[in-house]
Design a protein around this motif. Structure first.
Motif, PDB file in Angstrom:
ATOM      1  N   GLU B  35      98.541 -33.376 -27.075  1.00 27.25           N
ATOM      2  CA  GLU B  35      98.081 -34.254 -28.144  1.00 27.25           C
ATOM      3  C   GLU B  35      98.546 -33.763 -29.519  1.00 27.25           C
ATOM      4  O   GLU B  35      98.736 -32.569 -29.712  1.00 27.25           O
ATOM      5  N   THR B  36      98.659 -34.686 -30.456  1.00 25.57           N
ATOM      6  CA  THR B  36      98.932 -34.280 -31.828  1.00 25.57           C
ATOM      7  C   THR B  36      97.780 -34.698 -32.736  1.00 25.57           C
ATOM      8  O   THR B  36      97.451 -35.879 -32.832  1.00 25.57           O
ATOM      9  N   LEU B  37      97.185 -33.696 -33.363  1.00 23.08           N
ATOM     10  CA  LEU B  37      96.119 -33.946 -34.319  1.00 23.08           C
ATOM     11  C   LEU B  37      96.668 -33.658 -35.708  1.00 23.08           C
ATOM     12  O   LEU B  37      97.232 -32.589 -35.936  1.00 23.08           O
ATOM     13  N   ALA B  38      96.535 -34.604 -36.618  1.00 22.30           N
ATOM     14  CA  ALA B  38      96.942 -34.343 -37.998  1.00 22.30           C
ATOM     15  C   ALA B  38      95.702 -34.025 -38.812  1.00 22.30           C
ATOM     16  O   ALA B  38      94.666 -34.663 -38.638  1.00 22.30           O
ATOM     17  N   ILE B  39      95.818 -33.022 -39.669  1.00 17.48           N
ATOM     18  CA  ILE B  39      94.719 -32.718 -40.574  1.00 17.48           C
ATOM     19  C   ILE B  39      95.215 -32.961 -41.990  1.00 17.48           C
ATOM     20  O   ILE B  39      96.232 -32.411 -42.406  1.00 17.48           O
ATOM     21  N   VAL B  40      94.520 -33.849 -42.692  1.00 14.99           N
ATOM     22  CA  VAL B  40      94.919 -34.154 -44.059  1.00 14.99           C
ATOM     23  C   VAL B  40      93.761 -33.819 -44.984  1.00 14.99           C
ATOM     24  O   VAL B  40      92.625 -33.687 -44.549  1.00 14.99           O
ATOM     25  N   GLY B  41      94.061 -33.706 -46.243  1.00 15.04           N
ATOM     26  CA  GLY B  41      92.987 -33.436 -47.180  1.00 15.04           C
ATOM     27  C   GLY B  41      93.506 -32.722 -48.393  1.00 15.04           C
ATOM     28  O   GLY B  41      94.595 -32.159 -48.404  1.00 15.04           O
ATOM     29  N   GLU B  42      92.683 -32.764 -49.399  1.00 21.47           N
ATOM     30  CA  GLU B  42      93.007 -32.216 -50.692  1.00 21.47           C
ATOM     31  C   GLU B  42      93.374 -30.732 -50.611  1.00 21.47           C
ATOM     32  O   GLU B  42      92.901 -30.011 -49.750  1.00 21.47           O
ATOM     33  N   SER B  43      94.172 -30.332 -51.560  1.00 18.63           N
ATOM     34  CA  SER B  43      94.498 -28.931 -51.715  1.00 18.63           C
ATOM     35  C   SER B  43      93.205 -28.129 -51.910  1.00 18.63           C
ATOM     36  O   SER B  43      92.360 -28.503 -52.709  1.00 18.63           O
ATOM     37  N   ILE B 200     109.967 -31.525 -28.454  1.00 17.77           N
ATOM     38  CA  ILE B 200     109.440 -30.302 -27.840  1.00 17.77           C
ATOM     39  C   ILE B 200     108.137 -30.631 -27.129  1.00 17.77           C
ATOM     40  O   ILE B 200     107.880 -30.190 -26.009  1.00 17.77           O
ATOM     41  N   GLN B 201     107.331 -31.460 -27.786  1.00 16.91           N
ATOM     42  CA  GLN B 201     106.045 -31.839 -27.215  1.00 16.91           C
ATOM     43  C   GLN B 201     106.212 -32.593 -25.902  1.00 16.91           C
ATOM     44  O   GLN B 201     105.550 -32.306 -24.911  1.00 16.91           O
ATOM     45  N   ALA B 202     107.144 -33.545 -25.905  1.00 19.68           N
ATOM     46  CA  ALA B 202     107.370 -34.337 -24.698  1.00 19.68           C
ATOM     47  C   ALA B 202     107.864 -33.456 -23.559  1.00 19.68           C
ATOM     48  O   ALA B 202     107.460 -33.614 -22.414  1.00 19.68           O
ATOM     49  N   LYS B 203     108.735 -32.506 -23.874  1.00 17.19           N
ATOM     50  CA  LYS B 203     109.297 -31.640 -22.839  1.00 17.19           C
ATOM     51  C   LYS B 203     108.299 -30.628 -22.318  1.00 17.19           C
ATOM     52  O   LYS B 203     108.266 -30.321 -21.149  1.00 17.19           O
ATOM     53  N   LEU B 204     107.494 -30.069 -23.217  1.00 19.07           N
ATOM     54  CA  LEU B 204     106.666 -28.922 -22.838  1.00 19.07           C
ATOM     55  C   LEU B 204     105.176 -29.239 -22.821  1.00 19.07           C
ATOM     56  O   LEU B 204     104.364 -28.366 -22.551  1.00 19.07           O
ATOM     57  N   ASP B 205     104.829 -30.482 -23.174  1.00 25.86           N
ATOM     58  CA  ASP B 205     103.421 -30.847 -23.239  1.00 25.86           C
ATOM     59  C   ASP B 205     102.642 -29.967 -24.223  1.00 25.86           C
ATOM     60  O   ASP B 205     101.473 -29.658 -24.015  1.00 25.86           O
ATOM     61  N   LEU B 215     100.872 -38.850 -45.888  1.00 26.51           N
ATOM     62  CA  LEU B 215     100.299 -39.785 -44.930  1.00 26.51           C
ATOM     63  C   LEU B 215     101.371 -40.587 -44.203  1.00 26.51           C
ATOM     64  O   LEU B 215     101.137 -41.116 -43.126  1.00 26.51           O
ATOM     65  N   GLY B 216     102.552 -40.652 -44.790  1.00 27.26           N
ATOM     66  CA  GLY B 216     103.665 -41.302 -44.105  1.00 27.26           C
ATOM     67  C   GLY B 216     104.020 -40.533 -42.848  1.00 27.26           C
ATOM     68  O   GLY B 216     104.210 -41.110 -41.769  1.00 27.26           O
ATOM     69  N   VAL B 217     104.098 -39.220 -42.968  1.00 30.12           N
ATOM     70  CA  VAL B 217     104.412 -38.384 -41.811  1.00 30.12           C
ATOM     71  C   VAL B 217     103.293 -38.477 -40.777  1.00 30.12           C
ATOM     72  O   VAL B 217     103.544 -38.590 -39.577  1.00 30.12           O
ATOM     73  N   VAL B 218     102.054 -38.482 -41.249  1.00 26.67           N
ATOM     74  CA  VAL B 218     100.912 -38.589 -40.341  1.00 26.67           C
ATOM     75  C   VAL B 218     101.019 -39.870 -39.516  1.00 26.67           C
ATOM     76  O   VAL B 218     100.845 -39.862 -38.295  1.00 26.67           O
ATOM     77  N   ALA B 219     101.344 -40.958 -40.193  1.00 26.79           N
ATOM     78  CA  ALA B 219     101.434 -42.247 -39.509  1.00 26.79           C
ATOM     79  C   ALA B 219     102.450 -42.199 -38.378  1.00 26.79           C
ATOM     80  O   ALA B 219     102.298 -42.869 -37.363  1.00 26.79           O
ATOM     81  N   GLY B 220     103.494 -41.389 -38.571  1.00 24.63           N
ATOM     82  CA  GLY B 220     104.551 -41.329 -37.578  1.00 24.63           C
ATOM     83  C   GLY B 220     104.313 -40.323 -36.462  1.00 24.63           C
ATOM     84  O   GLY B 220     104.882 -40.454 -35.390  1.00 24.63           O
ATOM     85  N   ILE B 221     103.482 -39.313 -36.698  1.00 22.16           N
ATOM     86  CA  ILE B 221     103.412 -38.233 -35.711  1.00 22.16           C
ATOM     87  C   ILE B 221     102.075 -38.108 -34.991  1.00 22.16           C
ATOM     88  O   ILE B 221     102.008 -37.613 -33.870  1.00 22.16           O
ATOM     89  N   ALA B 222     101.002 -38.563 -35.615  1.00 22.89           N
ATOM     90  CA  ALA B 222      99.676 -38.210 -35.103  1.00 22.89           C
ATOM     91  C   ALA B 222      99.164 -39.151 -34.023  1.00 22.89           C
ATOM     92  O   ALA B 222      99.442 -40.346 -34.027  1.00 22.89           O
ATOM     93  N   ARG B 224      95.693 -38.493 -33.331  1.00 24.42           N
ATOM     94  CA  ARG B 224      94.409 -38.554 -34.010  1.00 24.42           C
ATOM     95  C   ARG B 224      94.518 -37.887 -35.370  1.00 24.42           C
ATOM     96  O   ARG B 224      95.415 -37.067 -35.593  1.00 24.42           O
ATOM     97  N   VAL B 225      93.597 -38.220 -36.264  1.00 23.26           N
ATOM     98  CA  VAL B 225      93.630 -37.693 -37.623  1.00 23.26           C
ATOM     99  C   VAL B 225      92.243 -37.188 -38.001  1.00 23.26           C
ATOM    100  O   VAL B 225      91.241 -37.839 -37.692  1.00 23.26           O
TER     101      VAL B 225
END
Ligand SMILES: Nc1ncnc2c1ncn2[C@@H]1O[C@H](COP(=O)(O)OP(=O)(O)OP(=O)(O)O)[C@@H](O)[C@H]1O
Ligand SMILES: Nc1ncnc2c1ncn2[C@@H]1O[C@H](COP(=O)(O)OP(=O)(O)OP(=O)(O)O)[C@@H](O)[C@H]1O
Ligand SMILES: [Mg+2]
Ligand SMILES: [Mg+2]
Lengths: 310, 349
Positions: B35-43, B200-205, B215-222, B224-225
Motif C-alpha cells: 500500500e501507499t500512504l501519503a502524509i501531508v501537512g504543514e511544515s 518497485i512497489q509493483a515488483k516487490l510489493d 498534493l499533485g504528487v499525492v493525487a498520483g501516488i497515494a 490513502r492519505v
C-alpha cells in the motif's frame, strides 16, 4: 511589474566547467546569456542538474567563470577586488536564499545571530536593543515569532529553517535576491504565504528577483519572465504567459506536461510528453528571438518552423 | 492483507532550552503490504519526527510519552540499537528529506550506495559496486559507472536525492519511507521517480509511506492519505475521499492553496496565520485560530474523530450532528460535486 527595461544583471556567454580536463569534467553552463531587468522577477526552471544553482552562484561570484561575464549594475563582478568598498556594497546588494535550508544555517549559531550576521557585517544596527528589535521584525515578516530568536537551527522543521534563511537575506535590505528553490521545502499553505510575501516585499521595496524553481505552477505566479534551462543551456526565454500558453521548445512542452495536478482522476490518466535530448543535438543552434521577446534555442530550420506555426 | 506497520497512540516530546516541545500528540495509523500512504501537512506538523520514530531514529532530546510502533509485528520502541541497525537498510529504508545530511560527504557515492548490500547480504565488493552502478543508472544518474568515485558535493541537489533513493532501494525493503523525496526535483524527474517507486512497489510489493506537501504528487501516488496538523492526524481517507470529499477546514485550506496551471488568480490563497507553538499546544482545536469556520467549542475542547465512512474520518466539530451546516469555499464545493457524481446520489455537506 516592470516599467522600464533597464538591466540590473547581464549575463554574457557564461561558461562554467567543473573539473576541467579530468575524467569527471562537468560542463555545468555552456554559453548562457540573459538579462534580468530592474524590478522584475525572472523565473529559472529546468531539470535537476541543468545548471540553475550554478547560474545563481555565478551571479553572487561564488565561482570564477570559465569564460564569459556577469555584470551587476553595469559592473563586471569578476573585477571587484576582495575587501574593496564596491565588493562590500555588491555583497550587500545581492543576497541568496539557498536551496538547502539545512546546510545553509550554521548549527552552532542562535537564530537571532544567523539573521543578524549581515546587520553586524554591514553595521546596520547600532545597539543590542536595535539589533533584537530588527531581528524580531524580520522574524515576524517571514511568519515566525520572537520566541524563535534564541533557538538553534536543529530545533526547527525544514520549512521553518527556510524562513530563517529568507529573514537573513532580507536583513541587509538587498536590491537583488537570488532565491534558489526557496519554497521547495515548504508545504503548500506556507509556499503560498512565502510567494505572496516575496511579492509584497518586492512591491514595497522594488526588489529584483531571480527565482529558481522546478515547480512551474508556482513560478508562474511570481515571475514576469521565465527562462527554461536544460543541460547547461537556456532553451527558452519568454514572458510567463508565453511560456505557459505558447511553449515552443520540446523540453518546455515536456516540462509542462509533467506538472501534477491535485486531482486523482486526471493523475490516473496523465501521459507526460517524453523529451528525448537527442532531438536537440547536432546542428547549429543558438538562442534566437523567434517571436518578439520570445527566445528559443534552435537551428535556423527550427526557427523558421516555429515562426511558421505561429 | 498483511499488516506491515501499526502505529498506536504515539506521543513524542522534545526537551529544549525553551521548554518541552510536544511534537507528536497521539497519532494512530497503519499500513498494509503493497500500500501507499501519503502524509501531508504543514511544515513542523510532525511528519518527519513520526517517520524517524518508525525507523528507530529518535533524537537524543526526544522522549516517547506514549504509544507503540509495530513493524511487521515487532515493537520498534523497545528494540536494541543492534536490532534496529539490522532492521534499517534491510526491512525498512528511509529516503530522508535532506539528501546532504543522509550522504557522507567524505565517502565516494558508489561505496555509499553499495553499503547496504555489503552490510546485510553476502554480496562481494565487486558485485556490490556493479549493483550500485546499475541502481544509480536506474534512478537516472547519467554515466553512473564513471561517477562512482565522485563525492556528494559534485552532484546537483536533485542528483543527490536520486543517490539517496538508490541507497534506499538497493536492498529491496518491505517498507520504504520517503520523506519529501521529490521536493528537490524538477517535475519531469519527479514524474520518473514517482513512476520508479510505483514500479518497485509493483515488483516487490513494497509498502510506501510518502511524505510530501505537493498534493499533485499525492493525487498520483497515494492509495490513502493522512493529513497532519500540529502533531496530530486531523483527517484520513482514501485518496478520492480526501481530494473529492474533504471534511476538515485545514484540508480545505491545503487544497485551496494549490496553484493550478489553468487558474488565473493573481494572488495565491494562503491559510492565514501560523501553526501553534508546540511548547504550549492550545487547549481546543489547534487549528481554530486560523479557521474561518471555527465555533466556540473549538476554542475549548479538542474535537474527536468523526467517521465519514469505513475508511474516512476527520477531527472537526463541524461533523458533530449538532453543528450548523457551513458553506465550504467554492473550490471545495467544486470537488464535492465531483464526489457526488462519483457516488451517484450521495448526499454531501
Ligand atoms: N562543485 C562541483 N563540482 C563538480 N560538478 C558540479 C559542482 N557543482 C555542480 N556540479 C555539476 O554541475 C551540474 C549542474 O549542477 P547544478 O547544481 O547547477 O544543477 P541544478 O540545476 O541546480 O539542479 P537541481 O535542480 O538538482 O538543484 C550537475 O551535473 C552537477 O553535478
Ligand atoms: N530535535 C528536536 N528538538 C526539538 N524540537 C524538534 C526536534 N526535532 C523536531 N522538533 C520539532 O518538532 C516539530 C515537528 O517537526 P518535523 O521535522 O517532524 O516537522 P515536519 O512535519 O517534517 O515539517 P517539514 O514539512 O518542514 O519537514 C517541529 O515543531 C520541530 O520544531
Ligand atoms: Mg539546484
Ligand atoms: Mg519534515
Amino acid at each position: 511589474m516592470i516599467t522600464d527595461k533597464t538591466p540590473l544583471v547581464q549575463v554574457r556567454h557564461l561558461v562554467q566547467t567543473f573539473n576541467a580536463g579530468k575524467k569527471d569534467e562537468v560542463r555545468a553552463l555552456q554559453d548562457v546569456s540573459f538579462d534580468i531587468y530592474k524590478g522584475e522577477t525572472l523565473g529559472l526552471v529546468g531539470e535537476s542538474g541543468s545548471g540553475k544553482t550554478t547560474t545563481g552562484r555565478a551571479l553572487i561570484r561564488l565561482y570564477q567563470p570559465t569564460s564569459g561575464e556577469v555584470l551587476f549594475a553595469g559592473q563586471d563582478i569578476a573585477k571587484l577586488k576582495n575587501g574593496s568598498a564596491q565588493m562590500l556594497a555588491f555583497r550587500r546588494q545581492t543576497q541568496m536564499i539557498f536551496q538547502d535550508p539545512y546546510a545553509s544555517l550554521n548549527p552552532r549559531m542562535k537564530v537571532k545571530d544567523i539573521i543578524a550576521e549581515g546587520l553586524d557585517i554591514h553595521h546596520l544596527v547600532h545597539s543590542p536593543q536595535e539589533r533584537d528589535a530588527r531581528v524580531a521584525e524580520l522574524l515576524a515578516e517571514v511568519g515566525l515569532n520572537e520566541d524563535h530568536a534564541s533557538r538553534y537551527p536543529h530545533e526547527f522543521s525544514g520549512g521553518q529553517r527556510q524562513r530563517i534563511g529568507i529573514a537573513r537575506a532580507l536583513a541587509v535590505e538587498p536590491q537583488f535576491i537570488i532565491a534558489d528553490e526557496p519554497i521547495s521545502a515548504l508545504d503548500v499553505s506556507i509556499q503560498a504565504q512565502v510567494v505572496n510575501l516575496l511579492k509584497d516585499i518586492q512591491d514595497k521595496k522594488g526588489l529584483t528577483y531571480l527565482f529558481i524553481a522546478h515547480d512551474l505552477s508556482m513560478v508562474k505566479y511570481i515571475s514576469d519572465r521565465i527562462a527554461v534551462m536544460h543541460n547547461g543551456r537556456l532553451v527558452e526565454l519568454a514572458s510567463a504567459a508565453e511560456v505557459y500558453h505558447h511553449p515552443l521548445h520540446p523540453y518546455t512542452k515536456s516540462l509542462l506536461s509533467a506538472i501534477p495536478e491535485p486531482d486523482p482522476d486526471s493523475e490516473r490518466q496523465r501521459v507526460p510528453i517524453a523529451y528525448d535530448a537527442r532531438q536537440a543535438e547536432g546542428g547549429q543552434r543558438q538562442l534566437v528571438e523567434v517571436l518578439p521577446a520570445h527566445y528559443v534555442y534552435a537551428t535556423a530550420a527550427e526557427v523558421a518552423a516555429y515562426r511558421q506555426s505561429n | 492483507m498483511e499488516r506491515i506497520l501499526e502505529v498506536k497512540d504515539l506521543a513524542i516530546d522534545f526537551a529544549t532550552y525553551a521548554g518541552t516541545v510536544h511534537a507528536i500528540r497521539h497519532v494512530d495509523f497503519h499500513l498494509d503490504k503493497g500500500e501507499t500512504l501519503a502524509i501531508v501537512g504543514e511544515s513542523g506538523s510532525g511528519k518527519s519526527v513520526t517517520m524517524r520514530t518508525v525507523m528507530g531514529l529518535l533524537a537524543n532530546n526526544a522522549r516517547v510519552v506514549s504509544g507503540s510502533v509495530k513493524l511487521a509485528g515487532e515493537d520498534i520502541l523497545h528494540k536494541s540499537e543492534k536490532a534496529l541497525n539490522q532492521m534499517r537498510g534491510n526491512e525498512v529504508a528511509m529516503i530522508f528529506q535532506d539528501p546532504m545530511t543522509s550522504l557522507d560527504p567524505t565517502m565516494p557515492i558508489g561505496k555509499q550506495v553499495a553499503e547496504p548490500l555489503l552490510l546485510h547480504t553476502k554480496a562481494t565488493r565487486a558485485h556490490a559496486m556493479k549493483e550500485a552502478a546499475r541502481v544509480l543508472a536506474l534512478v537516472g544518474i547519467p554515466d553512473a559507472q564513471a561517477r562512482l568515485k565522485d563525492y556528494p558535493h559534485q552532484f546537483s541537489g536533485g542528483q543527490r536525492q536520486r543517490i539517496v533513493i538508490a541507497i534506499a532501494i538497493i536492498n529491496h525493503p518491505k517498507l520504504l519511507i520517503a520523506d519529501e523525496p521529490t521536493t528537490a526535483l524538477d517535475v519531469t524527474v519527479q514524474a520518473q521517480i514517482v513512476h520508479l517507486l510505483k514500479d518497485i512497489q509493483a515488483k516487490l510489493d513494497t509498502a510506501i509511506i510518502f511524505i510530501t506537501h505537493d498534493l499533485g504528487v499525492v493525487a498520483g501516488i497515494a492509495d490513502r492519505v493522512a493529513v497532519m496538523y500540529a502533531g496530530k492526524i486531523i483527517e484520513y481517507g482514501t485518496v478520492d475521499e480526501i481530494f473529492y470529499n474533504p471534511m476538515h477546514p485545514y484540508t480545505w485550506g491545503l487544497l485551496e492553496a494549490m496553484p493550478t496551471l489553468s487558474a488565473t488568480r493573481k494572488r495565491l490563497f494562503a491559510i492565514p496565520g501560523t501553526p501553534p507553538d508546540l511548547l504550549t499546544p492550545p487547549q481546543g482545536d489547534a487549528f481554530a485560530p486560523r479557521n474561518p469556520y471555527a465555533m466556540k467549542i473549538d476554542q475549548e475542547q479538542e474535537p474527536p474523530f468523526f467517521a465519514v465512512s469505513k475508511t474516512h474520518a476527520a477531527a472537526t466539530w463541524l461533523l458533530h450532528p449538532d453543528a450548523p451546516a457551513v458553506d465550504p469555499p467554492a473550490e471545495i464545493k467544486r470537488r464535492k460535486q465531483i464526489w457526488a457524481q462519483k457516488e451517484g446520489n450521495h448526499d454531501y455537506r
